[in-house]
Write a protein that holds these residues in place. Structure first.
Motif, PDB file in Angstrom:
ATOM      1  N   ASP A  76      11.713   3.578  -9.040  1.00 52.01           N
ATOM      2  CA  ASP A  76      12.774   2.656  -8.495  1.00 52.01           C
ATOM      3  C   ASP A  76      12.116   1.572  -7.951  1.00 52.01           C
ATOM      4  N   GLU A  77      12.263   0.364  -8.496  1.00 45.17           N
ATOM      5  CA  GLU A  77      11.592  -0.636  -7.716  1.00 45.17           C
ATOM      6  C   GLU A  77      10.193  -0.589  -7.566  1.00 45.17           C
ATOM      7  N   PRO A  78       9.081  -0.320  -8.646  1.00 42.61           N
ATOM      8  CA  PRO A  78       7.866   0.415  -8.402  1.00 42.61           C
ATOM      9  C   PRO A  78       7.000  -1.012  -7.877  1.00 42.61           C
ATOM     10  N   THR A  79       7.337  -2.099  -8.204  1.00 43.89           N
ATOM     11  CA  THR A  79       6.458  -3.154  -7.784  1.00 43.89           C
ATOM     12  C   THR A  79       6.974  -3.893  -6.677  1.00 43.89           C
ATOM     13  N   SER A  80       7.931  -3.318  -5.958  1.00 34.21           N
ATOM     14  CA  SER A  80       8.568  -3.980  -4.616  1.00 34.21           C
ATOM     15  C   SER A  80       7.138  -4.195  -3.460  1.00 34.21           C
ATOM     16  N   GLY A  81       7.313  -5.258  -2.767  1.00 31.48           N
ATOM     17  CA  GLY A  81       6.179  -5.395  -1.998  1.00 31.48           C
ATOM     18  C   GLY A  81       4.664  -5.737  -2.274  1.00 31.48           C
ATOM     19  N   LEU A  82       4.499  -5.877  -3.733  1.00 30.70           N
ATOM     20  CA  LEU A  82       3.236  -5.975  -4.120  1.00 30.70           C
ATOM     21  C   LEU A  82       2.985  -7.414  -4.385  1.00 30.70           C
ATOM     22  N   ASP A  83       1.729  -7.848  -4.323  1.00 34.14           N
ATOM     23  CA  ASP A  83       1.391  -9.176  -4.627  1.00 34.14           C
ATOM     24  C   ASP A  83       1.191  -9.209  -6.190  1.00 34.14           C
ATOM     25  N   PRO A  84       0.913 -10.401  -6.770  1.00 33.18           N
ATOM     26  CA  PRO A  84       0.900 -10.818  -8.062  1.00 33.18           C
ATOM     27  C   PRO A  84      -0.234  -9.603  -8.706  1.00 33.18           C
ATOM     28  N   MET A 115       0.832  -1.187  -0.048  1.00 36.60           N
ATOM     29  CA  MET A 115       0.024  -0.124   0.014  1.00 36.60           C
ATOM     30  C   MET A 115       0.793   1.262   0.030  1.00 36.60           C
ATOM     31  N   GLN A 116       1.953   1.201   0.697  1.00 37.29           N
ATOM     32  CA  GLN A 116       2.981   2.313   0.815  1.00 37.29           C
ATOM     33  C   GLN A 116       3.505   2.606  -0.666  1.00 37.29           C
ATOM     34  N   ARG A 117       3.860   1.604  -1.442  1.00 32.26           N
ATOM     35  CA  ARG A 117       4.322   1.649  -2.982  1.00 32.26           C
ATOM     36  C   ARG A 117       3.095   2.349  -3.724  1.00 32.26           C
ATOM     37  N   ARG A 118       1.849   1.920  -3.576  1.00 28.12           N
ATOM     38  CA  ARG A 118       0.796   2.536  -4.062  1.00 28.12           C
ATOM     39  C   ARG A 118       0.569   4.022  -4.098  1.00 28.12           C
ATOM     40  N   ILE A 119       0.632   4.438  -2.667  1.00 30.30           N
ATOM     41  CA  ILE A 119       0.610   5.988  -2.361  1.00 30.30           C
ATOM     42  C   ILE A 119       1.755   6.686  -2.553  1.00 30.30           C
ATOM     43  N   GLY A 120       2.866   5.923  -2.783  1.00 31.95           N
ATOM     44  CA  GLY A 120       4.240   6.602  -3.380  1.00 31.95           C
ATOM     45  C   GLY A 120       4.194   6.831  -4.755  1.00 31.95           C
ATOM     46  N   LEU A 121       3.726   6.078  -5.573  1.00 30.15           N
ATOM     47  CA  LEU A 121       3.233   6.049  -6.790  1.00 30.15           C
ATOM     48  C   LEU A 121       2.342   7.193  -7.262  1.00 30.15           C
ATOM     49  N   ALA A 122       1.360   7.415  -6.553  1.00 30.81           N
ATOM     50  CA  ALA A 122       0.416   8.635  -6.428  1.00 30.81           C
ATOM     51  C   ALA A 122       1.294   9.929  -6.245  1.00 30.81           C
ATOM     52  N   GLN A 123       1.946   9.883  -5.254  1.00 31.85           N
ATOM     53  CA  GLN A 123       2.750  10.927  -4.943  1.00 31.85           C
ATOM     54  C   GLN A 123       3.483  11.368  -6.017  1.00 31.85           C
ATOM     55  N   ALA A 124       4.069  10.512  -6.598  1.00 33.06           N
ATOM     56  CA  ALA A 124       4.885  10.647  -7.935  1.00 33.06           C
ATOM     57  C   ALA A 124       4.297  11.357  -9.087  1.00 33.06           C
ATOM     58  N   LEU A 125       3.248  11.289  -9.008  1.00 27.43           N
ATOM     59  CA  LEU A 125       2.271  11.545 -10.185  1.00 27.43           C
ATOM     60  C   LEU A 125       1.189  13.072  -9.930  1.00 27.43           C
ATOM     61  N   ILE A 126       1.659  13.267  -8.876  1.00 28.52           N
ATOM     62  CA  ILE A 126       0.568  14.612  -8.408  1.00 28.52           C
ATOM     63  C   ILE A 126       0.945  15.790  -9.469  1.00 28.52           C
ATOM     64  N   ASN A 127       2.182  16.134  -9.836  1.00 25.95           N
ATOM     65  CA  ASN A 127       2.489  17.143 -10.447  1.00 25.95           C
ATOM     66  C   ASN A 127       2.420  17.056 -11.940  1.00 25.95           C
ATOM     67  N   ASN A 128       1.613  15.983 -12.486  1.00 24.72           N
ATOM     68  CA  ASN A 128       1.675  15.351 -13.896  1.00 24.72           C
ATOM     69  C   ASN A 128       2.640  15.620 -14.622  1.00 24.72           C
ATOM     70  N   PRO A 129       3.733  14.680 -14.406  1.00 25.17           N
ATOM     71  CA  PRO A 129       5.247  14.822 -14.837  1.00 25.17           C
ATOM     72  C   PRO A 129       5.037  14.511 -16.244  1.00 25.17           C
ATOM     73  N   GLU A 130       5.943  14.932 -16.882  1.00 25.23           N
ATOM     74  CA  GLU A 130       6.454  14.395 -18.194  1.00 25.23           C
ATOM     75  C   GLU A 130       7.362  13.258 -18.310  1.00 25.23           C
ATOM     76  N   LEU A 131       8.266  13.093 -17.220  1.00 27.71           N
ATOM     77  CA  LEU A 131       9.165  11.988 -16.964  1.00 27.71           C
ATOM     78  C   LEU A 131       8.873  11.522 -15.712  1.00 27.71           C
ATOM     79  N   ILE A 132       8.918  10.290 -15.639  1.00 22.48           N
ATOM     80  CA  ILE A 132       8.613   9.485 -14.513  1.00 22.48           C
ATOM     81  C   ILE A 132       9.740   8.407 -14.128  1.00 22.48           C
ATOM     82  N   LEU A 133      10.327   8.644 -12.915  1.00 25.95           N
ATOM     83  CA  LEU A 133      11.680   7.902 -12.623  1.00 25.95           C
ATOM     84  C   LEU A 133      10.734   6.929 -11.477  1.00 25.95           C
TER      85      LEU A 133
END
Length: 313
Positions: free
Chosen positions: A166-174, A146-164
């Protein structure tokens, strides 16, 4: 630098030094690569291969020992570029006492997004990452996934053109992993450029257009995923409902032309596909389950044989 090149590194090198200034670890050695607009680019390698160091160099969080990196045709030291970038670090450093909505509003204010626009984006992003049912819970109660999910949402809050990422699926189930990968594909369809780093081969294979394989700080391979995974010197032939006589004839043709028949077998699926199919079928047919039959030992009567024998007078 071409217009469609979003990231370019030239001889990018990073050496970590000890207290006395002596070289301790060479984390990255003479990295040359380009990332184009609208592609999903993967940095692949084992732990310690230089992936995170590359990310931090691109963000300007570290300074290179040698070489340079450009983003949007500007040096990474230009902090103005960060308004156009979204970043999900390997470990999300979020305020644990805030809930999901408060977290996204906080980061939205840092980008000076208006209250009305923040409200729209926060609701959309929370729904996008599947946290609607937990949006009022404090982040300290969140699981790692769940922390990875909210972290991803935080990375998108500024509607970025480039998204970096790092291990985006770490800790997620299939299931969560499949949802995040689909979200990344959607971001690409919107024209965004995504750079992923990781070491999970299946995840990178599924979504990346091109990958760079790093090992011990050096670039070992770079190219399109389809090209890198294609075995050029092996030809695979697939047929359906082929009689044995025709198969024998094919073997003869291969031998006559000096070839070697390596294998004739059935296609296989992946564990991820099997798992997801079972889960989806279970959702469609609740209550249905499959009972595994106990194996029978060689020479021992099967349950059917025992039932048959017991019915005899």
């Amino acid at each position: 630098m071409s217009r469609d090149v979003i990231i370019e590194t030239r001889n990018l090198t990073k050496v970590y030094r000890d207290f006395w200034g002596r070289p301790k670890v060479q984390a990255l050695k003479a990295l040359d690569l380009q990332v184009h607009q609208g592609e999903i680019f993967g940095l692949l390698g084992p732990n310690g291969s230089g992936k995170t160091t590359t990310m931090k160099l691109l963000l300007g969080l570290l300074f290179p020992t040698e070489g340079e990196a450009l983003i949007f045709n500007e040096p990474t030291t230009n902090v103005a570029k960060n308004e156009r970038i979204g970043y999900l670090p390997e470990e999300s450093y979020l305020y644990k006492f805030l809930n999901a909505e408060e977290t996204l509003h906080f980061y939205g204010r840092l980008f000076k997004i208006s209250a009305a626009e923040r409200t729209k984006r926060v609701g959309r992003l929370i729904d996008m990452v599947g946290l609607n049912s937990a949006k009022h819970r404090q982040l300290r109660e969140y699981s790692k996934g769940m922390q990875r999910r909210i972290g991803l949402a935080q990375a998108l809050i500024n509607n970025p053109e480039l998204i970096l990422l790092d291990e985006p699926t770490s800790g997620l189930d299939p299931i969560g992993t499949a949802e995040i990968k689909e979200l990344i594909r959607d971001l690409r369809s919107q024209g965004k450029t995504i750079v992923l780093s990781g070491h999970l081969l299946a995840d990178m294979q599924d979504i990346c257009d091109r990958i760079a394989i790093l090992h011990r700080g050096e670039l070992k391979e770079l190219g399109k995923v389809t090209d890198l995974l294609t075995v050029q010197d092996v030809t695979q032939i697939k047929t359906k409902d082929l009689p044995e006589a025709a198969l024998h004839e094919i073997r003869s043709v291969i031998a006559r032309h000096g070839g070697e028949l390596l294998a004739v077998d059935h296609p296989t699926t992946t564990l991820e596909e099997l798992f997801l199919r079972i889960v989806r079928e279970s959702d469609l047919h609740p209550g249905r389950r499959r009972v595994a039959e106990p194996p029978t030992r060689s020479g021992s009567p099967s349950p059917d044989e025992l039932a048959g024998s017991s019915s005899k007078p």
